[in-house]
Scaffold this motif. Structure first.
Motif, PDB file in Angstrom:
ATOM      1  N   GLY A  55       0.829  -1.199   0.000  1.00 44.22           N
ATOM      2  CA  GLY A  55       0.000   0.000   0.000  1.00 44.22           C
ATOM      3  C   GLY A  55       0.856   1.237   0.000  1.00 44.22           C
ATOM      4  N   LYS A  56       0.412   2.224   0.790  1.00 46.28           N
ATOM      5  CA  LYS A  56       1.094   3.507   0.780  1.00 46.28           C
ATOM      6  C   LYS A  56       1.409   3.965   2.195  1.00 46.28           C
ATOM      7  CE  LYS A  56      -0.533   5.075  -3.610  1.00 46.28           C
ATOM      8  NZ  LYS A  56      -1.592   5.715  -4.370  1.00 46.28           N
ATOM      9  N   ALA A  57       2.572   4.593   2.315  1.00 43.75           N
ATOM     10  CA  ALA A  57       2.960   5.199   3.585  1.00 43.75           C
ATOM     11  C   ALA A  57       3.008   6.713   3.398  1.00 43.75           C
ATOM     12  CB  ALA A  57       4.326   4.678   4.026  1.00 43.75           C
ATOM     13  N   HIS A  58       2.576   7.420   4.426  1.00 46.02           N
ATOM     14  CA  HIS A  58       2.636   8.883   4.419  1.00 46.02           C
ATOM     15  C   HIS A  58       3.432   9.293   5.663  1.00 46.02           C
ATOM     16  CE1 HIS A  58      -0.703   8.242   1.657  1.00 46.02           C
ATOM     17  NE2 HIS A  58      -1.350   7.628   2.630  1.00 46.02           N
ATOM     18  N   ILE A  59       4.455  10.098   5.443  1.00 45.27           N
ATOM     19  CA  ILE A  59       5.345  10.461   6.546  1.00 45.27           C
ATOM     20  C   ILE A  59       5.395  11.968   6.707  1.00 45.27           C
ATOM     21  CG2 ILE A  59       7.735  10.431   7.367  1.00 45.27           C
ATOM     22  CD1 ILE A  59       8.221   7.955   5.729  1.00 45.27           C
ATOM     23  N   ALA A  60       5.210  12.428   7.919  1.00 42.82           N
ATOM     24  CA  ALA A  60       5.390  13.857   8.191  1.00 42.82           C
ATOM     25  C   ALA A  60       6.335  14.024   9.366  1.00 42.82           C
ATOM     26  CB  ALA A  60       4.054  14.509   8.514  1.00 42.82           C
ATOM     27  N   TYR A  61       7.104  15.109   9.321  1.00 46.14           N
ATOM     28  CA  TYR A  61       7.885  15.459  10.499  1.00 46.14           C
ATOM     29  C   TYR A  61       8.034  16.967  10.565  1.00 46.14           C
ATOM     30  CZ  TYR A  61      12.055  15.915   7.476  1.00 46.14           C
ATOM     31  OH  TYR A  61      12.939  16.285   6.502  1.00 46.14           O
ATOM     32  N   ILE A  62       8.339  17.443  11.751  1.00 48.68           N
ATOM     33  CA  ILE A  62       8.556  18.879  11.955  1.00 48.68           C
ATOM     34  C   ILE A  62      10.031  19.069  12.260  1.00 48.68           C
ATOM     35  CG2 ILE A  62       7.946  20.894  13.343  1.00 48.68           C
ATOM     36  CD1 ILE A  62       5.256  19.407  13.856  1.00 48.68           C
ATOM     37  N   PRO A  63      10.770  19.616  11.285  1.00 50.41           N
ATOM     38  CA  PRO A  63      12.221  19.692  11.438  1.00 50.41           C
ATOM     39  C   PRO A  63      12.625  20.563  12.625  1.00 50.41           C
ATOM     40  CG  PRO A  63      11.524  20.538   9.270  1.00 50.41           C
ATOM     41  CD  PRO A  63      10.290  20.222  10.048  1.00 50.41           C
ATOM     42  N   ASP A  64      13.721  20.183  13.226  1.00 49.96           N
ATOM     43  CA  ASP A  64      14.312  21.010  14.278  1.00 49.96           C
ATOM     44  C   ASP A  64      15.716  21.389  13.799  1.00 49.96           C
ATOM     45  OD1 ASP A  64      14.838  22.363  16.566  1.00 49.96           O
ATOM     46  OD2 ASP A  64      14.964  20.599  17.869  1.00 49.96           O
ATOM     47  N   GLY A  65      15.754  22.237  12.766  1.00 52.55           N
ATOM     48  CA  GLY A  65      17.039  22.715  12.258  1.00 52.55           C
ATOM     49  C   GLY A  65      17.630  21.920  11.111  1.00 52.55           C
ATOM     50  N   LYS A  66      17.082  20.699  10.863  1.00 49.71           N
ATOM     51  CA  LYS A  66      17.628  19.942   9.735  1.00 49.71           C
ATOM     52  C   LYS A  66      16.566  19.076   9.067  1.00 49.71           C
ATOM     53  CE  LYS A  66      19.478  16.431  12.879  1.00 49.71           C
ATOM     54  NZ  LYS A  66      20.622  15.642  13.313  1.00 49.71           N
ATOM     55  N   VAL A  67      16.758  18.920   7.768  1.00 49.47           N
ATOM     56  CA  VAL A  67      15.870  18.049   6.988  1.00 49.47           C
ATOM     57  C   VAL A  67      16.729  17.014   6.266  1.00 49.47           C
ATOM     58  CG1 VAL A  67      14.018  19.735   6.618  1.00 49.47           C
ATOM     59  CG2 VAL A  67      15.933  19.630   5.006  1.00 49.47           C
ATOM     60  N   VAL A  68      16.020  16.001   5.764  1.00 51.68           N
ATOM     61  CA  VAL A  68      16.711  14.940   5.045  1.00 51.68           C
ATOM     62  C   VAL A  68      16.171  14.918   3.612  1.00 51.68           C
ATOM     63  CG1 VAL A  68      15.077  13.071   5.563  1.00 51.68           C
ATOM     64  CG2 VAL A  68      17.506  12.545   5.383  1.00 51.68           C
ATOM     65  N   GLY A  69      16.980  14.455   2.652  1.00 52.01           N
ATOM     66  CA  GLY A  69      16.490  14.350   1.273  1.00 52.01           C
ATOM     67  C   GLY A  69      15.228  13.507   1.222  1.00 52.01           C
ATOM     68  N   LEU A  70      14.271  13.905   0.382  1.00 49.65           N
ATOM     69  CA  LEU A  70      12.963  13.236   0.391  1.00 49.65           C
ATOM     70  C   LEU A  70      13.063  11.765   0.001  1.00 49.65           C
ATOM     71  CD1 LEU A  70      10.749  16.067  -1.119  1.00 49.65           C
ATOM     72  CD2 LEU A  70      10.971  15.391   1.278  1.00 49.65           C
ATOM     73  N   SER A  71      13.996  11.459  -0.883  1.00 56.73           N
ATOM     74  CA  SER A  71      14.131  10.050  -1.298  1.00 56.73           C
ATOM     75  C   SER A  71      14.555   9.175  -0.120  1.00 56.73           C
ATOM     76  CB  SER A  71      15.149   9.931  -2.425  1.00 56.73           C
ATOM     77  OG  SER A  71      16.444  10.219  -1.940  1.00 56.73           O
ATOM     78  N   LYS A  72      15.182   9.801   0.887  1.00 54.75           N
ATOM     79  CA  LYS A  72      15.646   9.027   2.050  1.00 54.75           C
ATOM     80  C   LYS A  72      14.467   8.562   2.913  1.00 54.75           C
ATOM     81  CE  LYS A  72      19.846   9.245   0.826  1.00 54.75           C
ATOM     82  NZ  LYS A  72      20.541  10.322   0.521  1.00 54.75           N
ATOM     83  N   LEU A  73      13.365   9.310   2.868  1.00 56.40           N
ATOM     84  CA  LEU A  73      12.180   8.861   3.599  1.00 56.40           C
ATOM     85  C   LEU A  73      11.609   7.610   2.931  1.00 56.40           C
ATOM     86  CD1 LEU A  73      10.432  12.295   4.316  1.00 56.40           C
ATOM     87  CD2 LEU A  73      11.812  10.925   5.885  1.00 56.40           C
TER      88      LEU A  73
END
Ligand code: ZN
Length: 190
Positions: free
Chosen positions: A85-103
């Motif tokens: 199926g599908k996964a949906h991911i959210a996060y609220i960064p605290d000063g850093k983000v990660v490349g979207l493909s890494k999620l």
């Protein structure tokens, strides 16, 4: 970690157990083929999520990031049948983000193991908390389970939805609402 020889033996026994002739041409190479296949579909044990999430970029913006509709395929640990199926991911960064493909890679690492959906959902959210140290993370997974649709109660099309909330998402209902609003944005724009 994957022992191809053991998988070959097991599949051979399974074919015999079913009452089939394991030496007939159509089945002759099946144990070998399945052993190779398991390298891929259960390849997530060898992957290191910490490493995948280690390359980050600094940001000032502390707004929610949502990556939705990440397609995955996993194997139910109770029946060894696929769920997907599908996964949906959210996060609220605290000063850093990660490349979207890494999620998406993170989802894949946990999907390619013997799993139950609820556990996989939690593992994805926990990995993001552990290795990205955001203010919060939320994961929703919707999946169809072959063990529900091709056997047992046979309910094709039924979906199981699971959710994990961590940090700020656990404390703030408005954030959870915002997550679902962003999730349904596309449908509204259609
Ligand atoms: Zn199952």
């Amino acid at each position: 970690m994957i022992n191809q020889e053991k998988i070959k033996q097991a599949v051979s026994l399974l074919i015999e157990g079913i009452g089939e002739d394991k030496n007939r041409p159509g089945l002759l190479e099946t144990p070998e083929r399945i052993a190779r296949m398991y390298n891929e579909i259960c390849g997530g044990y060898e992957e290191d999520v910490e490493q995948i999430l280690s390359k980050t970029f600094p940001v000032d913006n502390g707004q929610m990031v949502l990556e939705k509709d990440i397609t995955f395929y996993s194997m139910c640990e109770h029946h060894l049948l696929p769920f997907y199926g599908k996964a949906h991911i959210a996060y609220i960064p605290d000063g850093k983000v990660v490349g979207l493909s890494k999620l998406a890679r993170t989802v894949e690492v946990f999907a390619k193991r013997l799993q139950i959906q609820e556990q996989m959902t939690d593992q994805i959210a926990q990995a993001i908390m552990d290795y990205l140290s955001p203010k919060g993370a939320m994961v929703v997974v919707e999946a169809e389970h072959m063990c529900m649709t091709m056997r047992g109660i046979k309910k094709p099309g039924s979906k199981t939805v699971s959710m994990a909330v961590k940090g700020a998402f656990a404390e703030d209902e408005a954030l959870r609402r915002q997550f679902f609003e962003l999730l349904s944005l596309e449908k509204k724009l259609d």
